[in-house]
Design an enzyme around this catalytic site. Structure first.
Site, PDB file in Angstrom:
ATOM      1  N   LYS A 193      78.481  88.320  53.229  1.00  0.00           N
ATOM      2  CA  LYS A 193      79.726  87.685  52.773  1.00  0.00           C
ATOM      3  C   LYS A 193      79.590  86.173  52.933  1.00  0.00           C
ATOM      4  O   LYS A 193      79.143  85.705  53.980  1.00  0.00           O
ATOM      5  CB  LYS A 193      80.873  88.223  53.641  1.00  0.00           C
ATOM      6  N   SER A 252      89.130  90.070  51.497  1.00  0.00           N
ATOM      7  CA  SER A 252      88.306  88.954  51.092  1.00  0.00           C
ATOM      8  C   SER A 252      86.828  89.318  50.932  1.00  0.00           C
ATOM      9  O   SER A 252      86.117  88.617  50.214  1.00  0.00           O
ATOM     10  CB  SER A 252      88.447  87.824  52.102  1.00  0.00           C
ATOM     11  N   SER A 296      90.375  93.031  54.972  1.00  0.00           N
ATOM     12  CA  SER A 296      89.313  92.434  54.169  1.00  0.00           C
ATOM     13  C   SER A 296      87.999  93.215  54.142  1.00  0.00           C
ATOM     14  O   SER A 296      87.144  92.939  53.312  1.00  0.00           O
ATOM     15  CB  SER A 296      89.021  91.005  54.641  1.00  0.00           C
TER      16      SER A 296
END
Ligand SMILES: *[C@@H]1O[C@H](CO)[C@@H](O)[C@H](O)[C@H]1NC(C)=O
Ligand SMILES: *[C@@H]1O[C@H](CO)[C@@H](O)[C@H](O)[C@H]1NC(C)=O
Ligand SMILES: *[C@@H]1O[C@H](CO)[C@@H](O)[C@H](O)[C@H]1NC(C)=O
Ligand SMILES: *[C@@H]1O[C@H](CO)[C@@H](O)[C@H](O)[C@H]1NC(C)=O
Ligand SMILES: *[C@@H]1O[C@H](CO)[C@@H](O)[C@H](O)[C@H]1NC(C)=O
Ligand SMILES: CC(=O)N[C@H]1CO[C@H](CO)[C@@H](O)[C@@H]1O
Length: 529
Positions: free
Chosen positions: A131, A206, A230
């Site tokens: 990420k 996210s 997320s």
């Protein structure tokens, strides 16, 4: 008085319901016959759990270089459709795989088993996606905040170091929502990421880039983090597995934005992957020995002795969409499966769940003594985006911030001071709910709970349903471990799934349920089937 309040409550509910049904129909119409699917994953090299990949590289059935090359080809093939890869180290990763092959070839099997044992290198040669919010030496660390465009990392996040030490080879960096605070991964640095099952749909956020790249079969395992859902929302929308561990098991440092000291109890870093069997090995590596010692990951779980409590929905919050009937049906089947396995299965509602958003926001507001959101999205330590002004710019199409980020900035600037007493009340409720749930779950119980009320929505639809993250956020506020599990595809070919929740430090229970659900319902399904 009670009667009047009821009338108001039901009127508001009815109006919300009608408006949302119309909005849903409008979005469906706008996206009709649009969107593509990523092609089916067919290369057998791309269809193995991380532990098999590592085992085969260790015993030389497979070459690390071939595995890495196959994943790079796949990432390049799918990215034009899904737009998730925002940084790569293809050449370096290939070189590292070649060096590993050369080293392994120079040893006897006995030496290999010693130097590269399963215990020390459980992820030997396994391609890893990261990420973008996590520090990775030499790579960007913007979290989609334009003011951070120039920032390059000089070190790795500890969790990445742990994964590399276990043999994993990071090769791509994936997209996030602006400052990681929204459930659609879209921003003015990297643009918008797409769902592999229908590119008209969101990937979640996210850690949305991770969700989409993994479900496309373009990475084996990924690093995600979760402060309101997320990890779990992207895993759900993209049909893969993920685990939000108990508090303080995995080191959260080395990511941007980072929760403040007090808010750290809401944030959890954890694994995302296609195969349930990878969750425990990855979690062990990410957590390191100190984190693992807090859990009972090697304790066998007897499913027949498990208490499974199915919670069909949040008992009716006005702010949150109704749970899709297909999701309810999938959860009912999952519960039924455990009944057949001999578990004690019950259904229960908790009326406190209606206030999930309040409790999460209250906890966040009272814990968050870090920089304001307007400061975070400025990209500078002492910066501050005037979000009211920015909203004006956005309306005329000249802002470099996303609408959800601007809205959150405005709320964050004005509301907390006004809502202090409401926040305190909400957290009081949360604390008593936690006490009650800990005793309901005990050391042998799990909840089944929807991951989100809606199956992967179309792009921009979340702006109409900003509070739907309530379903995941509740368990950040409570600090309970949750395993996110896929449950096949919907009538539109989009992933179904649910959350499996356990009491603090009972992660082994939800992880055992995840493996059983994979076996019974097939787990991840390749897009394009
Ligand atoms: C994506 O969703 C739209 C709207 O429901 C649908 O018409 C379209 O066929 C879907 N595309 C794919 C590839 O499934
Ligand atoms: C290597 O490991 C794989 C996976 O465990 C196994 O199927 C295969 O038989 C092993 N090969 C050798 C040569 O040991
Ligand atoms: C990302 O950038 C910030 C500074 O802007 C830095 O403090 C941080 O260490 C970097 N990565 C992380 C979160 O480690
Ligand atoms: C933002 O700008 C407006 C208009 O210039 C001003 O009235 C307002 O006080 C500013 N807000 C903040 C939080 O700086
Ligand atoms: C917490 O702050 C947010 C905005 O930052 C606000 O919307 C909310 O009302 C506050 N309190 C509660 C209990 O939700
Ligand atoms: C939609 C979009 O803009 N995607 C971008 C994601 O990030 C990569 C790398 O920066 C860009 O090439 C894509 O255009």
């Amino acid at each position: 008085m009670g009667f009047r309040r009821n009338v108001i409550f039901w009127s508001v509910s009815a109006v919300t319901y009608v408006v949302m049904t119309l909005v849903d129909a409008l979005f469906r119409f706008l996206y009709k016959d649009k969107g593509k699917k990523v092609s089916r994953v067919s290369d057998p090299l791309l269809l193995m759990p991380a532990s098999d990949v590592a085992e085969k590289i260790r015993n030389r059935t497979l070459r690390a270089e071939d595995v890495m090359a196959a994943y790079i080809v796949r990432a390049k093939e799918v990215n034009p459709l899904i737009n998730v890869v925002v940084g790569e180290q293809y050449d370096r990763a290939l070189r590292r795989a070649q060096e590993l092959d050369a080293r392994l070839d120079s040893l006897s099997q006995e030496e290999r088993d010693r130097e590269f044992s399963v215990d020390s290198k459980p992820l030997l040669g396994v391609p890893l996606s990261v990420k973008e919010a996590f520090s990775w030496t030499g790579m960007a660390n913007t979290s989609g905040v334009p003011g951070r465009r120039h920032i390059r990392q000089s070190q790795n996040a500890p969790v990445l170091n742990n994964l590399e030490a276990a043999g994993a080879i990071p090769f791509i960096q994936t997209n996030v929502s602006e400052a990681c605070m929204w459930f659609e991964s879209s921003n003015y640095i990297y643009g918008c990421s797409n769902n592999a099952y229908n590119t008209s749909c969101i990937v979640g956020g996210s850690s949305g880039g991770e969700g989409s790249v993994l479900s496309s079969g373009a990475s084996v395992i990924g690093i995600g983090s979760d402060i309101g859902g997320s990890i779990r929302m992207p895993c759900f929308f993209n049909g893969i597995f993920g685990h939000k561990a108990s508090i303080g098991v995995v080191d959260n440092s080395g990511q941007f934005p980072i929760a403040s000291e007090k808010a750290m109890c809401l944030l959890a870093t954890g694994p995302m992957c296609r195969y349930a069997s990878d969750l425990i090995p990855c979690l062990k590596v990410m957590a390191g020995p100190a984190g693992v010692a807090k859990l009972k990951l090697d304790t066998a779980v007897d499913l027949a002795k498990l208490r499974v409590i199915s919670v069909p929905d949040d008992a009716g919050s006005i702010l949150v969409s109704k749970v899709d009937p297909q999701l309810k049906e999938a959860q009912r089947k999952a519960a039924e499966h455990f009944r057949k396995k001999g578990a004690t299965v019950t259904e229960q509602y908790f009326k406190e769940f209606r206030e999930s958003v309040n409790m999460w926001a209250g906890k966040m507001n009272l814990s968050d003594d870090g920089p304001s959101f307007a400061c975070i999205i400025s990209g500078k330590e002492d910066g501050h985006v005037n979000c009211t002004l920015e909203l004006g710019r956005w309306l005329v199409g000249s802002s470099s911030h996303t609408l959800p980020a601007i809205a959150l900035g405005i709320l964050n600037d004005y509301l907390p001071a006004m809502t202090k007493s409401a926040d305190l009340k909400a957290v009081e409720k949360l604390d008593s709910l936690r006490e009650r749930l800990v005793s309901v779950l005990g050391d042998d119980g799990v909840f089944l709970y929807p991951s989100h009320p809606k199956i992967a929505p179309y792009h921009h639809h979340p702006v109409c349903t900003p509070f739907n993250f309530a379903y995941t956020a509740l368990f950040n506020a409570l600090g309970f471990p949750v395993s996110q599990c896929p449950l096949g595809l919907s009538s539109d070919g989009l992933p179904l799934g649910l959350q499996v929740v356990a009491a603090p430090y009972q992660d082994h229970l939800s992880l055992a349920v995840a493996r059983e659900l994979e076996e019974a319902f097939g787990g991840w399904v390749s897009p394009g089937m």
